[in-house]
Design a protein around this motif. Structure first.
Motif, PDB file in Angstrom:
ATOM      1  N   ALA A 123       0.830  -1.204   0.000  1.00 51.41           N
ATOM      2  CA  ALA A 123       0.000   0.000   0.000  1.00 51.41           C
ATOM      3  C   ALA A 123       0.865   1.255   0.000  1.00 51.41           C
ATOM      4  O   ALA A 123       0.567   2.236  -0.697  1.00 51.41           O
ATOM      5  N   GLU A 124       1.951   1.233   0.767  1.00 51.79           N
ATOM      6  CA  GLU A 124       2.867   2.373   0.783  1.00 51.79           C
ATOM      7  C   GLU A 124       3.510   2.575  -0.587  1.00 51.79           C
ATOM      8  O   GLU A 124       3.660   3.706  -1.061  1.00 51.79           O
ATOM      9  N   SER A 125       3.869   1.491  -1.256  1.00 52.78           N
ATOM     10  CA  SER A 125       4.451   1.572  -2.592  1.00 52.78           C
ATOM     11  C   SER A 125       3.467   2.212  -3.575  1.00 52.78           C
ATOM     12  O   SER A 125       3.835   3.082  -4.361  1.00 52.78           O
ATOM     13  N   ILE A 126       2.230   1.771  -3.509  1.00 50.18           N
ATOM     14  CA  ILE A 126       1.203   2.317  -4.403  1.00 50.18           C
ATOM     15  C   ILE A 126       0.951   3.791  -4.078  1.00 50.18           C
ATOM     16  O   ILE A 126       0.755   4.607  -4.973  1.00 50.18           O
ATOM     17  N   PHE A 127       0.970   4.138  -2.806  1.00 50.09           N
ATOM     18  CA  PHE A 127       0.804   5.534  -2.395  1.00 50.09           C
ATOM     19  C   PHE A 127       1.913   6.410  -2.998  1.00 50.09           C
ATOM     20  O   PHE A 127       1.659   7.513  -3.478  1.00 50.09           O
ATOM     21  N   LEU A 128       3.155   5.908  -2.987  1.00 51.61           N
ATOM     22  CA  LEU A 128       4.268   6.655  -3.581  1.00 51.61           C
ATOM     23  C   LEU A 128       4.052   6.853  -5.082  1.00 51.61           C
ATOM     24  O   LEU A 128       4.303   7.939  -5.629  1.00 51.61           O
ATOM     25  N   ARG A 131       1.477   9.583  -5.532  1.00 49.60           N
ATOM     26  CA  ARG A 131       2.009  10.938  -5.329  1.00 49.60           C
ATOM     27  C   ARG A 131       2.749  11.445  -6.556  1.00 49.60           C
ATOM     28  O   ARG A 131       2.639  12.621  -6.916  1.00 49.60           O
ATOM     29  N   VAL A 132       3.525  10.570  -7.209  1.00 48.52           N
ATOM     30  CA  VAL A 132       4.239  10.983  -8.421  1.00 48.52           C
ATOM     31  C   VAL A 132       3.245  11.360  -9.515  1.00 48.52           C
ATOM     32  O   VAL A 132       3.389  12.403 -10.168  1.00 48.52           O
ATOM     33  N   ASN A 133       2.220  10.533  -9.709  1.00 45.97           N
ATOM     34  CA  ASN A 133       1.200  10.855 -10.706  1.00 45.97           C
ATOM     35  C   ASN A 133       0.498  12.161 -10.365  1.00 45.97           C
ATOM     36  O   ASN A 133       0.221  12.972 -11.249  1.00 45.97           O
ATOM     37  N   HIS A 134       0.227  12.367  -9.096  1.00 44.48           N
ATOM     38  CA  HIS A 134      -0.444  13.589  -8.636  1.00 44.48           C
ATOM     39  C   HIS A 134       0.381  14.830  -8.964  1.00 44.48           C
ATOM     40  O   HIS A 134      -0.116  15.793  -9.543  1.00 44.48           O
ATOM     41  N   GLY A 137       0.483  15.875 -12.465  1.00 45.79           N
ATOM     42  CA  GLY A 137      -0.774  16.369 -13.017  1.00 45.79           C
ATOM     43  C   GLY A 137      -1.683  15.297 -13.577  1.00 45.79           C
ATOM     44  O   GLY A 137      -2.718  15.604 -14.157  1.00 45.79           O
ATOM     45  N   ASP A 138      -1.339  14.032 -13.417  1.00 45.04           N
ATOM     46  CA  ASP A 138      -2.176  12.931 -13.884  1.00 45.04           C
ATOM     47  C   ASP A 138      -3.127  12.536 -12.751  1.00 45.04           C
ATOM     48  O   ASP A 138      -2.958  11.509 -12.091  1.00 45.04           O
ATOM     49  N   ILE A 139      -4.113  13.368 -12.553  1.00 47.30           N
ATOM     50  CA  ILE A 139      -5.023  13.231 -11.408  1.00 47.30           C
ATOM     51  C   ILE A 139      -5.861  11.957 -11.503  1.00 47.30           C
ATOM     52  O   ILE A 139      -6.131  11.319 -10.476  1.00 47.30           O
ATOM     53  N   GLU A 140      -6.251  11.556 -12.705  1.00 45.67           N
ATOM     54  CA  GLU A 140      -7.065  10.348 -12.863  1.00 45.67           C
ATOM     55  C   GLU A 140      -6.315   9.111 -12.359  1.00 45.67           C
ATOM     56  O   GLU A 140      -6.841   8.332 -11.565  1.00 45.67           O
ATOM     57  N   ASN A 141      -5.073   8.924 -12.806  1.00 47.65           N
ATOM     58  CA  ASN A 141      -4.276   7.786 -12.326  1.00 47.65           C
ATOM     59  C   ASN A 141      -3.935   7.933 -10.859  1.00 47.65           C
ATOM     60  O   ASN A 141      -3.920   6.942 -10.120  1.00 47.65           O
ATOM     61  N   ALA A 142      -3.640   9.143 -10.422  1.00 41.90           N
ATOM     62  CA  ALA A 142      -3.325   9.368  -9.012  1.00 41.90           C
ATOM     63  C   ALA A 142      -4.503   8.958  -8.134  1.00 41.90           C
ATOM     64  O   ALA A 142      -4.321   8.239  -7.139  1.00 41.90           O
ATOM     65  N   SER A 143      -5.698   9.374  -8.488  1.00 44.38           N
ATOM     66  CA  SER A 143      -6.896   9.023  -7.706  1.00 44.38           C
ATOM     67  C   SER A 143      -7.096   7.518  -7.656  1.00 44.38           C
ATOM     68  O   SER A 143      -7.399   6.951  -6.595  1.00 44.38           O
ATOM     69  N   ARG A 144      -6.927   6.856  -8.809  1.00 46.68           N
ATOM     70  CA  ARG A 144      -7.080   5.404  -8.867  1.00 46.68           C
ATOM     71  C   ARG A 144      -6.061   4.721  -7.954  1.00 46.68           C
ATOM     72  O   ARG A 144      -6.396   3.803  -7.206  1.00 46.68           O
ATOM     73  N   LEU A 145      -4.814   5.210  -7.980  1.00 48.10           N
ATOM     74  CA  LEU A 145      -3.774   4.606  -7.141  1.00 48.10           C
ATOM     75  C   LEU A 145      -3.978   4.910  -5.653  1.00 48.10           C
ATOM     76  O   LEU A 145      -3.765   4.027  -4.815  1.00 48.10           O
ATOM     77  N   TYR A 146      -4.404   6.124  -5.324  1.00 50.77           N
ATOM     78  CA  TYR A 146      -4.690   6.449  -3.916  1.00 50.77           C
ATOM     79  C   TYR A 146      -5.778   5.507  -3.401  1.00 50.77           C
ATOM     80  O   TYR A 146      -5.686   4.976  -2.291  1.00 50.77           O
ATOM     81  N   GLU A 147      -6.814   5.317  -4.212  1.00 54.42           N
ATOM     82  CA  GLU A 147      -7.903   4.436  -3.825  1.00 54.42           C
ATOM     83  C   GLU A 147      -7.420   2.997  -3.628  1.00 54.42           C
ATOM     84  O   GLU A 147      -7.772   2.323  -2.653  1.00 54.42           O
ATOM     85  N   GLN A 148      -6.586   2.526  -4.561  1.00 57.53           N
ATOM     86  CA  GLN A 148      -6.042   1.177  -4.473  1.00 57.53           C
ATOM     87  C   GLN A 148      -5.188   1.007  -3.210  1.00 57.53           C
ATOM     88  O   GLN A 148      -5.262  -0.012  -2.533  1.00 57.53           O
ATOM     89  N   ALA A 149      -4.402   2.028  -2.884  1.00 54.47           N
ATOM     90  CA  ALA A 149      -3.566   1.961  -1.680  1.00 54.47           C
ATOM     91  C   ALA A 149      -4.430   1.869  -0.415  1.00 54.47           C
ATOM     92  O   ALA A 149      -4.093   1.132   0.508  1.00 54.47           O
ATOM     93  N   CYS A 150      -5.532   2.587  -0.401  1.00 57.25           N
ATOM     94  CA  CYS A 150      -6.401   2.564   0.781  1.00 57.25           C
ATOM     95  C   CYS A 150      -7.127   1.223   0.945  1.00 57.25           C
ATOM     96  O   CYS A 150      -7.485   0.838   2.059  1.00 57.25           O
ATOM     97  N   LYS A 151      -7.362   0.529  -0.160  1.00 53.58           N
ATOM     98  CA  LYS A 151      -8.094  -0.736  -0.105  1.00 53.58           C
ATOM     99  C   LYS A 151      -7.207  -1.917   0.294  1.00 53.58           C
ATOM    100  O   LYS A 151      -7.728  -2.963   0.673  1.00 53.58           O
ATOM    101  N   LEU A 152      -5.905  -1.789   0.197  1.00 50.30           N
ATOM    102  CA  LEU A 152      -5.028  -2.914   0.569  1.00 50.30           C
ATOM    103  C   LEU A 152      -4.986  -3.134   2.069  1.00 50.30           C
ATOM    104  O   LEU A 152      -5.135  -2.308   2.867  1.00 50.30           O
TER     105      LEU A 152
END
Length: 152
Positions: A123-128, A131-134, A137-152
Motif C-alpha cells: 500500500a505504501e508503494s502504491i501511495f508513492l 504521489r508521483v502521478n499527482h 498532473g495525472d489526477i485520474e491515475n493518481a486518484s485510482r492509485l490512492y484508492e487502491q492503496a487505501c483498499k489494501l
C-alpha cells in the motif's frame, strides 16, 4: 547505504523512494534569467522534459513549458527553454538548476511492491506511485492509485 546492502528489501526501497520524492537533484551547469521573462538560458544543454518540476536558485519553483520562442539553434542543443512562470527576481546569471528524479521514485516503488507480500508495505508503494502521478498532473491515475492503496 541500506539500499546497497539489500536492494530487494521493500521497506528500504519505499523509504529511499520517499526520500527521493522530496529531494532536488542538481542539473549540471548554470542558468541565466531576465526579470519578468519565462526564458531560461543554460550554460550547457539541460536534460529537461516538458512539465518537469524545476527549482532555480534556492527558492524559485516552477515547471518546464514548451520551448516556444527559443531560437532553432538553441532548441537543438537544449541551451534555452521556457518556464511556465516568469522569473520574479532581478536579472541574473550563474544560478544552479535543480529537478526531481521521479523516474527513480517510480522504479523503487515498483520494486518494493513486487518484492513483498505484506499488504501494508505494498500500500505504501502504491501511495508513492500515486504521489508521483499527482505531482505530474495525472489526477485520474493518481486518484485510482490512492484508492487502491487505501483498499489494501
Amino acid at each position: 547505504v541500506a539500499n546497497l546492502l539489500d536492494h530487494s528489501n521493500a521497506m528500504v526501497q519505499n523509504h529511499l523512494a520517499n526520500h527521493l520524492f522530496w529531494r532536488w537533484t542538481p542539473v549540471s551547469g548554470t542558468v541565466e534569467l531576465t526579470h519578468g521573462s519565462k526564458a531560461v538560458k543554460g550554460s550547457q544543454p539541460m536534460p529537461l522534459d516538458p512539465n518537469e518540476r524545476i527549482r532555480i536558485g534556492s527558492d524559485f519553483e516552477t515547471q518546464v513549458a514548451d520551448d516556444v520562442g527559443a531560437e532553432e539553434d538553441d532548441k537543438e542543443d537544449n541551451t534555452i527553454f521556457q518556464m511556465k512562470d516568469a522569473w520574479t527576481g532581478p536579472s541574473t546569471s550563474g544560478l544552479k538548476l535543480w529537478k526531481k528524479d521521479y523516474d527513480r521514485v517510480i522504479a523503487l516503488a515498483k520494486g518494493a511492491y513486487s518484492s513483498t507480500a505484506v499488504k501494508e508495505i505494498q500500500a505504501e508503494s502504491i501511495f508513492l506511485l500515486a504521489r508521483v502521478n499527482h505531482v505530474r498532473g495525472d489526477i485520474e491515475n493518481a486518484s485510482r492509485l490512492y484508492e487502491q492503496a487505501c483498499k489494501l
